[in-house]
Each structure stands twice: as structure tokens, then as C-alpha cells.
Scaffold this motif. Structure first.
Motif, PDB file in Angstrom:
ATOM      1  N   ARG A 241       0.914  -1.343  -0.031  1.00 36.48           N
ATOM      2  CA  ARG A 241       0.002   0.011  -0.035  1.00 36.48           C
ATOM      3  C   ARG A 241       0.796   1.075   0.077  1.00 36.48           C
ATOM      4  O   ARG A 241       1.814   1.295   0.923  1.00 36.48           O
ATOM      5  N   VAL A 242       0.536   2.320  -0.925  1.00 38.34           N
ATOM      6  CA  VAL A 242       1.416   3.496  -1.006  1.00 38.34           C
ATOM      7  C   VAL A 242       0.907   4.466  -0.012  1.00 38.34           C
ATOM      8  O   VAL A 242      -0.054   4.679   0.035  1.00 38.34           O
ATOM      9  N   ALA A 246      -1.860  12.214  -1.590  1.00 44.25           N
ATOM     10  CA  ALA A 246      -2.046  11.909  -2.888  1.00 44.25           C
ATOM     11  C   ALA A 246      -0.794  12.158  -3.776  1.00 44.25           C
ATOM     12  O   ALA A 246      -0.430  11.474  -4.527  1.00 44.25           O
ATOM     13  N   LYS A 247      -0.523  13.428  -3.663  1.00 45.60           N
ATOM     14  CA  LYS A 247       0.818  13.954  -4.163  1.00 45.60           C
ATOM     15  C   LYS A 247       1.897  13.024  -4.332  1.00 45.60           C
ATOM     16  O   LYS A 247       2.804  12.452  -5.240  1.00 45.60           O
ATOM     17  N   ALA A 249       1.945   9.965  -3.241  1.00 49.77           N
ATOM     18  CA  ALA A 249       1.565   8.619  -3.672  1.00 49.77           C
ATOM     19  C   ALA A 249       1.792   8.658  -5.356  1.00 49.77           C
ATOM     20  O   ALA A 249       2.358   7.883  -5.756  1.00 49.77           O
ATOM     21  N   GLY A 250       1.314   9.698  -6.026  1.00 50.07           N
ATOM     22  CA  GLY A 250       1.696   9.941  -7.292  1.00 50.07           C
ATOM     23  C   GLY A 250       3.036   9.900  -7.577  1.00 50.07           C
ATOM     24  O   GLY A 250       3.464   9.226  -8.599  1.00 50.07           O
ATOM     25  N   MET A 251       4.057  10.569  -6.833  1.00 51.34           N
ATOM     26  CA  MET A 251       5.424  10.451  -7.207  1.00 51.34           C
ATOM     27  C   MET A 251       6.087   9.310  -6.697  1.00 51.34           C
ATOM     28  O   MET A 251       6.911   8.852  -7.501  1.00 51.34           O
ATOM     29  N   ALA A 254       5.167   7.027  -9.868  1.00 52.27           N
ATOM     30  CA  ALA A 254       5.896   7.266 -11.016  1.00 52.27           C
ATOM     31  C   ALA A 254       7.359   6.621 -10.912  1.00 52.27           C
ATOM     32  O   ALA A 254       7.925   6.075 -11.891  1.00 52.27           O
TER      33      ALA A 254
ATOM     34  N   VAL B 327      -2.825   2.201  -4.428  1.00 55.72           N
ATOM     35  CA  VAL B 327      -3.130   3.749  -4.043  1.00 55.72           C
ATOM     36  C   VAL B 327      -4.315   3.947  -3.976  1.00 55.72           C
ATOM     37  O   VAL B 327      -5.305   3.681  -4.534  1.00 55.72           O
ATOM     38  N   GLU B 328      -4.613   4.127  -2.434  1.00 57.02           N
ATOM     39  CA  GLU B 328      -5.996   4.352  -2.070  1.00 57.02           C
ATOM     40  C   GLU B 328      -6.307   5.724  -2.196  1.00 57.02           C
ATOM     41  O   GLU B 328      -6.229   6.370  -1.062  1.00 57.02           O
ATOM     42  N   ALA B 329      -6.588   6.419  -3.244  1.00 59.69           N
ATOM     43  CA  ALA B 329      -7.059   7.826  -3.329  1.00 59.69           C
ATOM     44  C   ALA B 329      -7.733   8.033  -4.652  1.00 59.69           C
ATOM     45  O   ALA B 329      -7.774   7.160  -5.509  1.00 59.69           O
ATOM     46  N   GLU B 333      -6.594  13.338  -7.969  1.00 63.23           N
ATOM     47  CA  GLU B 333      -5.437  13.698  -7.091  1.00 63.23           C
ATOM     48  C   GLU B 333      -4.116  12.997  -7.334  1.00 63.23           C
ATOM     49  O   GLU B 333      -3.080  13.758  -6.963  1.00 63.23           O
ATOM     50  N   VAL B 334      -4.145  12.009  -7.583  1.00 65.11           N
ATOM     51  CA  VAL B 334      -2.726  11.474  -7.805  1.00 65.11           C
ATOM     52  C   VAL B 334      -2.173  11.453  -9.304  1.00 65.11           C
ATOM     53  O   VAL B 334      -1.166  11.648  -9.328  1.00 65.11           O
ATOM     54  N   SER B 337       0.240  14.508 -10.088  1.00 67.06           N
ATOM     55  CA  SER B 337       1.795  14.375  -9.543  1.00 67.06           C
ATOM     56  C   SER B 337       2.463  13.337 -10.430  1.00 67.06           C
ATOM     57  O   SER B 337       3.505  13.591 -10.677  1.00 67.06           O
ATOM     58  N   LEU B 338       1.547  12.207 -10.654  1.00 64.59           N
ATOM     59  CA  LEU B 338       2.432  11.125 -11.555  1.00 64.59           C
ATOM     60  C   LEU B 338       2.778  11.602 -12.681  1.00 64.59           C
ATOM     61  O   LEU B 338       4.054  11.436 -13.047  1.00 64.59           O
TER      62      LEU B 338
END
Lengths: 263, 343
Positions: A241-242, A246-247, A249-251, A254, B327-329, B333-334, B337-338
Motif C-alpha cells: 500500500r502506498v 495523493a501527491k 503517492a503519485g510521485m 511514477a 494507491v487508495e486515493a 488527485e494522484v 503529480s504522477l
């Protein structure tokens, strides 16, 4: 007028079942049936030929109750006739028995120009019904057709060959198998659907019940296969689980993707 | 290290197979991949060998095509005891009628107990007709076999709902027992280069194909790239918030864009892009599921994916049972940035 026979099978909706790997058991939480998706596409192919050239589309089904739901939906989509094969012992019919029954149905209908069948079943992945029938009838087969045109005693279809698509031709009568998702089946016509369920506007007469015993002997109805149980894959482990915003997690995703793809 | 002395020792024990007389046996129909024996055929020989050893029978391979005679030795090396070859210009391209005619003629004479095909397009097209013509049983996409020794019936395992679970079936009476072997399910056997044999060439006169290939399907719009062969897939679902962001991610990763049935219902993707056991089954290196809840259909179709990333706001979404990275979001929002980090 050209007659097209489409066998319609039903399949248990997998949304209602859970294959529990740890307990090695299958739970059927909701027993709901769908028209076999590939058969659904096959019916759509038949109806498009009917729309273009005119044809009589006959849907045939032979599974236990509530199988008439399948046929009712077929009629509502535009099939002209729906034949439900019933009979004691016939509920265990496998692909080999069903192929024999379909051959008998076609003979009793005084022939057909085309049989269009779903290429594989959603649940067991077996694709032998159409091809066994082709062999019994001695007709050519086109497997995995993505589009079908039929006119003047001739069939043209597009099917996959390796990475490309090729056009093939055969003389009618023929058996064609269609993959699921070859095209999008139409929604049932609202008025037809109401008429089918009410049995009005000739729909009650369109839904026929034929006794399988009139078509096949007891020996011919004996299935070839025996089920010898089920097996389950090994239990899957849950992934990482990350954490974080949210930001973040996105990074993190990636970065993981970059590593994975070596970017 | 010089190991040539080992070659010398082995050469002295070179096996040359003499075929046994009489019917029965485990037969397999070879598939070609370009100019070589297809891997699935070699895997099927491994399965055939296991069955034949339990039955006390021989393994025979049938090879059809044009100019295929030199390939027979590969079949011997993989474990075949005998090879029959139908080498004819009329068999250069696969077509059901001529291939079926040759096989049925041969098997009427040989009366095989078990016949194996690879679950390739050709195998899947031939096996049902052959089984029907010979009054045999057929089990397709077999991933494991055992033998019930008292009845000599093969108990074959095959996937149900794309591998959610497996079913075991047998044909206790019908003979031959025809099976199509799922590619990758059985290990490829060791090719023993000292195993050799003399193939038998069949005298064949192939019939004309009943279905004629007319050429490429010009004007037919096929799906862009076969999803099932893509190495990276980005799939969006109904809860993807913005499908435009999903498309940008797919573009950024050079991935194939796909979706679940919900995305198709919403009009985001075409029918050929549905990842679902009713649509395309995928086995990419990386699969990114954005806003896909993950129903049984969808999850079974991504069973072969090597690395799964799932982004979904609901911690109980069943897609997380399949994911390596969860990723629980909310995707909206994710994803920014990804994308930013990737760029």
C-alpha cells in the motif's frame, strides 16, 4: 428467404460468484445468468445480415430453466423464431449432444443457409459446439469471424490470421464462429421486449418448445464428458500500500513505474 | 573446458527409435511457428510423454506442411518415438479441409488412444472436427493432465472464467480422447540431440480447401494494436474522474489505452479496448488500473500481468487484491503529480 440459426447459451454471471482460493471453494452469491457474450455477438451478426438482406433468424437454446429468458431476450433483439429444447436428461447435454440436437433442429426446419455460433464459452472457454456441428453437417467452417456478409449462396468474412486480418470466402451453407466483442450487440427493442414478455403481437407463437426426445434417441443424448471436480489457483498475496498524500503517492508510483520500465 | 569427450561418449549410446507395431498410442499434431516447430508442440510432447509413460504406450507426432521433413528430428529430440510426415505443396498454408482429411485418414488406420493439439488457431479449428469425425471426446485449453489408470481416461484440467478456478473433466468412454494444450502450461522438454529416428512419409493427395483466403481485409478497421500483446497497458474505469488524464498517462508511458466494461458503457473506449474475459485478456509487463473497481471478469483478464498498479478511492475495491502497488486515493488527485514526475 435465407435462414440463419443462432444457438444461444446462457452463462452464470461471474459478478455473482467468488472463487475462494484459500478455502478452495466456489461461492455462488447471486445466481444470475447472461447470454453467452460470444453467442450474443453471433446473434448481432445474424441480425445485421437480416437488416441488410432480409433473413429468418432462428435462435435455439437447450439449457435448463430459466433458459427462456435467454430466448426472450433474443426475440426482443430481433430474432424471428426462438426454439427451446427441453426434455428429461437433456439438461446435462454437453457440446457433443448439443451439436447433434442442432443438426436435428436444422433438418426439422428444412435446412438453413448459415449457422452462427459464439466462438468460445465465457466460463469453460470451450469452442467445440460450432465446429462439431459443422462436421456433423459436412459444412465448411469459418472460425473467429469479425465481420460476415452472406449473399447469393456465398459467404465472405474477415478473420484474424496471425497479426493481420484476412478476407475469406466460402460457399453456403456454412458454420461461422464469432468471438465475443467482435461487435457491440444491440439493445433489445423496448416494444418487442414488452410484447415478448406479455406474449402479444405474435411473440407467444415465436417462442416454441421442442421436445429433445423427438430429435434425439436416449443414446444420442448421453454426454461424453464427466466432471471430476474443481481446482483452484494458489492464494494471491496483497501488494504494497502506498502511504502519504495523493501527491506523494503519485510521485512514488511514477518512481516505481520508472524503475519497472527502466526509464 | 573441452567437453568433446562427453559428446564422444554419448554418441556411442545414440538412440535410434524403432517404431512398435499396432494401434493406440499417444499422438500429437505438430504446429509450426514460421519455419520451426512451435513451442506449444514441444510442450505438448512433454505432456504426451508423461501420459504415454503411464499408459505404457508410444508417442507419435504428425507433421503437416510443405518442406517440413527436416523438422522431424526436433520432434524426436523432444521425445517422440515415431513421426509421420505429410509433406505436400497442397499443405503449405493451413486450411481445415485438407489438414483434416489427412489426419482423419491416418487416425482411422492408427486408432490413437489420445490425440494432442496445441491450442493455437489451427489446433482449435481442427480438434473439434477431428473429435466429431472419430466419435471422440475433446477437452480444450488443458493446463494439466493426470491419468485414471483403471479406465485409461485422461483427467484434464482447464481454466474457467479465464483462470478464476479450474475444472477437471474426463471422457471415460469416447475414444480417441482429444486435448488441446494451452501454450505455456507445460514445460518445454529438453531437446536430446542424440535422440534420432526415421520418420515415415505419408502418401497424401490433399483436397481443396472449402474456405478460400482472398487476401488482406482492405477496408476493414481492425483494433489499433492487439491489447493482449501489449507490454504496457493503462486502463481506466468509471471512477477514473478524468479519462483525459488516463489517456495522457498512457501516452506518456507509451502504453496501450484500455478500460473496463464501465468505461466502455460510458463511451470512453471502444469494444476492442475492454479488458475483461469477455473482451481482451492481457498479460503485460505493467498494468495500471485507474478508477477500476475490479470485478471478477476484469480481474481474471489481468491474471497474467506481471506488475499491477491500482489507483482507486475505495480501500475495499477488489482491484487491490490483484495489485502489486495499491494507491487508495482519487485518481484526479494522484494522476497530476504522477504525470508531472514522469515528465
Amino acid at each position: 428467404m435465407m435462414r440463419i440459426v443462432v444457438p444461444l447459451r446462457r452463462v452464470l454471471d461471474p459478478a455473482g460468484i467468488v472463487a475462494h482460493r484459500r478455502l478452495r471453494r466456489l461461492f455462488i452469491n447471486r445466481e444470475e445468468y447472461l447470454i453467452e457474450p460470444a453467442d450474443h455477438c453471433a446473434l448481432e451478426v445474424a441480425l445485421r445480415i437480416k437488416d441488410d438482406l432480409g433473413a429468418e433468424v432462428v435462435a435455439v437454446s437447450g439449457q435448463p430453466e430459466p433458459d427462456d429468458e435467454t430466448l426472450q431476450r433474443g426475440l426482443a433483439m430481433g430474432a424471428d423464431r426462438a426454439i427451446y429444447l427441453s426434455g428429461e436428461g437433456f439438461e446435462n447435454a454437453d457440446e457433443a449432444v448439443m451439436a447433434r440436437a442442432l443438426k436435428a433442429v436444422i433438418e426439422r426446419l428444412d435446412g438453413a443457409a448459415l449457422v452462427i455460433v459464439g466462438m468460445t464459452t465465457l466460463d469453460t472457454g470451450q469452442g467445440q459446439l460450432g465446429l462439431r456441428l459443422a462436421e456433423l453437417l459436412g459444412w465448411p467452417q469459418v472460425t473467429g469471424a469479425w465481420s460476415v456478409e452472406a449473399a447469393d449462396g456465398r459467404l465472405e468474412a474477415v478473420r484474424r490470421s496471425g497479426d493481420t486480418y484476412v478476407r475469406v470466402a466460402a460457399d453456403l451453407p456454412a458454420v461461422v464462429t464469432v468471438p465475443a466483442c467482435a461487435l457491440k450487440p444491440r439493445y433489445p427493442d423496448g416494444v418487442r421486449l414488452i410484447n415478448v414478455y406479455r406474449g402479444e403481437a405474435g411473440m407467444a407463437e415465436s417462442l416454441e418448445e421442442w421436445d429433445a426426445a423427438d430429435l434425439l434417441t436416449v443414446e444420442e443424448q448421453a454426454p461424453l464428458f464427466e466432471s471430476r471436480g474443481r481446482d483452484f489457483p494458489v492464494e494471491r498475496e496483497r501488494g504494497t500500500r502506498v502511504e502519504g498524500t495523493a501527491k506523494e503517492a503519485g510521485m512514488a508510483v511514477a518512481e516505481a513505474l520508472r524503475q519497472r520500465l527502466r526509464r | 573446458m573441452d567437453a568433446s569427450y562427453l559428446d564422444l561418449m554419448m554418441a556411442q549410446q545414440e538412440e535410434v527409435f524403432e517404431e512398435a507395431e499396432g494401434g493406440g498410442g499417444v499422438w500429437l499434431v505438430a504446429d509450426l511457428s514460421g519455419d520451426e516447430i512451435a513451442p506449444v508442440t514441444l510442450e505438448a510432447i512433454g505432456a504426451a510423454r508423461t501420459l504415454a509413460d503411464s499408459l505404457g504406450a508410444y508417442v507419435y507426432a504428425v507433421l503437416l506442411g510443405d518442406g517440413v521433413t527436416p523438422l522431424a528430428q526436433t520432434l524426436y529430440q523432444a521425445g517422440a518415438d515415431g513421426v509421420r510426415i505429410a509433406d505436400h505443396v497442397g499443405l503449405a498454408d493451413f486450411a481445415v479441409a485438407p489438414y483434416l482429411d489427412v489426419l482423419a485418414g491416418l487416425f482411422e488406420e492408427e486408432q490413437p488412444e489420445i490425440v494432442l493439439f496445441g491450442a493455437s488457431d489451427a489446433g482449435q479449428a481442427l480438434a473439434p472436427r477431428l473429435a466429431q469425425r472419430m466419435g471422440g471426446g475433446l477437452i480444450e485449453h488443458v493446463t494439466a493432465v493426470t491419468l485414471e489408470e483403471t479406465t485409461r481416461a485422461v483427467e484434464a484440467t482447464f481454466p474457467v472464467y479465464g483462470g478464476e478456478y479450474f475444472e477437471v473433466r474426463a471422457c471415460p468412454e469416447a475414444r480417441p480422447q482429444v486435448l488441446t494444450i494451452e501454450p505455456g502450461a507445460f514445460g518445454e522438454p529438453f531437446l536430446d540431440e542424440y535422440r534420432k529416428g526415421e520418420p515415415t512419409t505419408l502418401d497424401v493427395e490433399p483436397v481443396e480447401p472449402a474456405v478460400r483466403v482472398q487476401g488482406p481485409a482492405d477496408g476493414f478497421e481492425p483494433p489499433e494494436v492487439s491489447l493482449s500483446e501489449a507490454s504496457v497497458v493503462v486502463a481506466g474505469g468509471r471512477q477514473a474522474d478524468s479519462f483525459e488524464l488516463v489517456e495522457r498517462l498512457a501516452e506518456r508511458l507509451g502504453a496501450q489505452l484500455a478500460g473496463d466494461r464501465g468505461a466502455w458503457d460510458a463511451g470512453f473506449i471502444g469494444a476492442e479496448q475492454i479488458v475483461d474475459v469477455r473482451g481482451a485478456t492481457v498479460s503485460p509487463e505493467v498494468y495500471v488500473a485507474v478508477g477500476i473497481r475490479g470485478d471478477t471478469f476484469h480481474n481474471a483478464a489481468i491474471e497474467g500481468a506481471k506488475f499491477v498498479v491500482a489507483i482507486h478511492p475505495d480501500p475495499d475495491a477488489t482491484i487491490f487484491e490483484m495489485a502489486d502497488l495499491c494507491v487508495e486515493a482519487r485518481p484526479e488527485e494522484v494522476l497530476p503529480s504522477l504525470l508531472e514526475t514522469l515528465e
